[in-house]
Design an enzyme around this catalytic site. Structure first.
Site, short mmCIF file in Angstrom:
data_model
loop_
_atom_site.label_atom_id
_atom_site.label_comp_id
_atom_site.label_asym_id
_atom_site.label_seq_id
_atom_site.Cartn_x
_atom_site.Cartn_y
_atom_site.Cartn_z
N LYS A 277 31.74 -50.08 -38.86
CA LYS A 277 32.73 -50.73 -37.99
C LYS A 277 33.53 -49.75 -37.13
CE LYS A 277 33.27 -54.82 -40.90
NZ LYS A 277 34.20 -55.76 -41.56
N ASP A 313 37.22 -60.05 -37.33
CA ASP A 313 37.75 -60.01 -38.71
C ASP A 313 39.23 -60.36 -38.74
OD1 ASP A 313 35.41 -59.36 -40.03
OD2 ASP A 313 35.78 -57.20 -40.02
#
Length: 475
Positions: A277, A313
């Protein structure tokens, strides 16, 4: 996309029926795997009932088939087939491959079920096959993103008539993107459960993909546990979008290759999971404000080969808390971890004006995260926190639980969340439940971030219920 239904039945009647059904589903031609039949037919006229061009294949064991005939017997049979079949498929290592058969075209095949060679070697194989074939066919087993990259780069070099296939789950992309790879034909199963090679897709699914050609996927390591393919593919179906969501196990050193594959094949978007990420940011052209705030990307968008990063997210955390009506403002919230998920969690908590505390096995990472989000680093988990959120992979497939997390840190007034989506109830959440804490599964975060990502890619928002139901289906 020219779809060939590969038919591998044990009886002539079943093979003909399958061919007729494949035509009705939209196949463009059929391959009859004669080596799968219990015995070879004397009369081939029955295959004229199939209203499509036909390929006759009598595959040898060395190339993945069951034919035990001598080369002389095979030649006699293929000579008979040449009168009523449009194509013959012959193995590259058979002397028959160098013969001419009147009235039909010759496909010369090379299969490697163990590996994918280098780009230069693939090109050489295709070029050698083309010296004796009307259509050269080469299929290789794809074990990694690097293998996939080698095959795709080879397709940019070879010319003429050829079929280039990647076998295995990672090879699905080569079957869907056959036109972009220059392949003359893509092979499909007549129906699910009737595959003749690993990674083969059924005719009906390929026809649905053909409509809009919308591709997305997930990269990370591991990804075998991921429920994202089932969820996104269900969303494609519910919104009548001809799409396919794929899974790519990817090492960090392969990130440059996967982003190039995205550009070459026009993949619309990727979800990014552990451990990429933050590392993926180095390969992107642009970050939106959410990605900049979090300092992490879990969602990539391909906008005409310009790669943009965002972070869904954050929405996953926010909507999971909102769904249970949880108040976050002013609460003491502990984040376990300091990676990409923890950064998104810290962004959510900061926006919600919670008091942020961080614990991580590498204190320096915790200190960096705390400094960015106005948090405090702690050295132990205690019962003093109103909210505890696990943002590490502990308890996930392939990762151990942390024995230092004991029941006595949980209590009835707490909200405890685990960002790990599979299993749905981790050992961490089990301990919290035993002590009457309110729990939120990583399943919820996965669904909400997926809804956000899908909308970013397609402009359409799938229903929560569609993705929730599909979560239980592991594909």
């Amino acid at each position: 996309m020219k779809i060939c239904a590969a038919i591998s039945e044990t009886s002539v009647v079943e093979a003909v029926t399958s061919g007729i059904n494949s035509a009705a589903l939209g196949a463009d031609l059929v391959e009859i795997r004669f080596d799968a039949l219990s015995e070879l037919p004397e009369d081939l006229s029955v295959f004229q009932k199939i209203p499509l061009p036909k390929i006759a294949t009598l595959r040898t064991p060395a190339q993945g088939g069951n034919c035990q005939l001598t080369e002389e017997e095979r030649q006699q049979f293929f000579t008979k087939c040449s009168a009523s079949f449009e194509y013959l498929d012959l193995e590259y290592d058979s002397p028959l491959a160098k013969l001419d058969f009147d009235q039909c075209e010759k496909i010369v095949s090379y299969h490697d079920f163990s590996k994918t060679p280098t780009t230069a070697e693939i090109v050489e194989i295709i070029n050698n096959l083309q010296k004796i074939a009307n259509i050269a066919k080469a299929a290789f087993y794809i074990h990694s993103v690097s293998d996939l990259y080698e095959l795709i780069k080879a397709a940019e070099v070879v010319t003429g008539r050829y079929i280039l296939i990647g076998m295995g789950e990672l090879g699905e992309l080569t079957r869907i993107c056959c036109d972009k790879l220059g392949s003359e034909i893509t092979y499909a199963a007549p129906q699910k459960g009737k595959e003749t090679a690993p990674g083969q897709i059924d005719v009906c699914s390929l026809k649905n993909i053909e409509k809009d050609y919308f591709l997305a996927g997930i990269i990370g390591n591991p990804v075998s546990h991921s429920r994202s393919p089932a969820m996104h593919n269900a969303a494609f179906k519910s919104l009548d979008i001809g799409g396919r969501y794929l899974r790519f196990k990817c090492e960090e050193e392969e990130l440059s290759k996967i982003v190039e594959i995205v550009k070459i094949l026009g993949i619309r978007g990727l979800n990014i999971t552990i451990p990429h990420k933050q590392a993926v940011i180095n390969y992107l052209d642009e970050l939106d404000e959410k990605a900049k705030l979090a300092g992490a990307v879990n969602c990539l968008i391909n906008d005409d080969k310009r790669l943009k990063g965002t972070n869904t997210d954050i929405a996953g955390f926010r909507e999971s808390f909102r769904a249970i009506g949880a108040e976050v403002r002013g609460k003491k919230a502990l984040i376990i971890g300091a990676g990409g998920a923890a950064r998104a969690c810290a962004t959510f908590l900061a926006q919600a004006q919670a008091q942020i505390y961080i614990i991580n096995r590498t204190p320096q990472k915790a200190e960096k995260l705390a400094a960015e989000f106005g948090g405090t680093v702690v050295n132990a988990i205690t019962e003093d926190f109103d909210i505890i959120i696990n943002c590490t992979p502990m308890g996930m497939e392939g990762y151990a639980d942390d024995p230092s997390i004991t029941d006595n840190i949980f209590h009835e007034q707490q909200i405890v969340m685990d960002a790990v989506p599979v299993p749905e109830i981790t050992t961490f959440l089990e301990k919290a439940k035993r002590n009457r804490a309110t729990t939120i599964s990583g399943r919820e975060m996965l669904i909400y971030q997926a809804i956000d990502a899908f909308e970013v890619w397609s402009g359409q928002k799938p229903d929560y219920s569609i993705m929730s139901e599909a979560y239980g289906e592991k594909r």
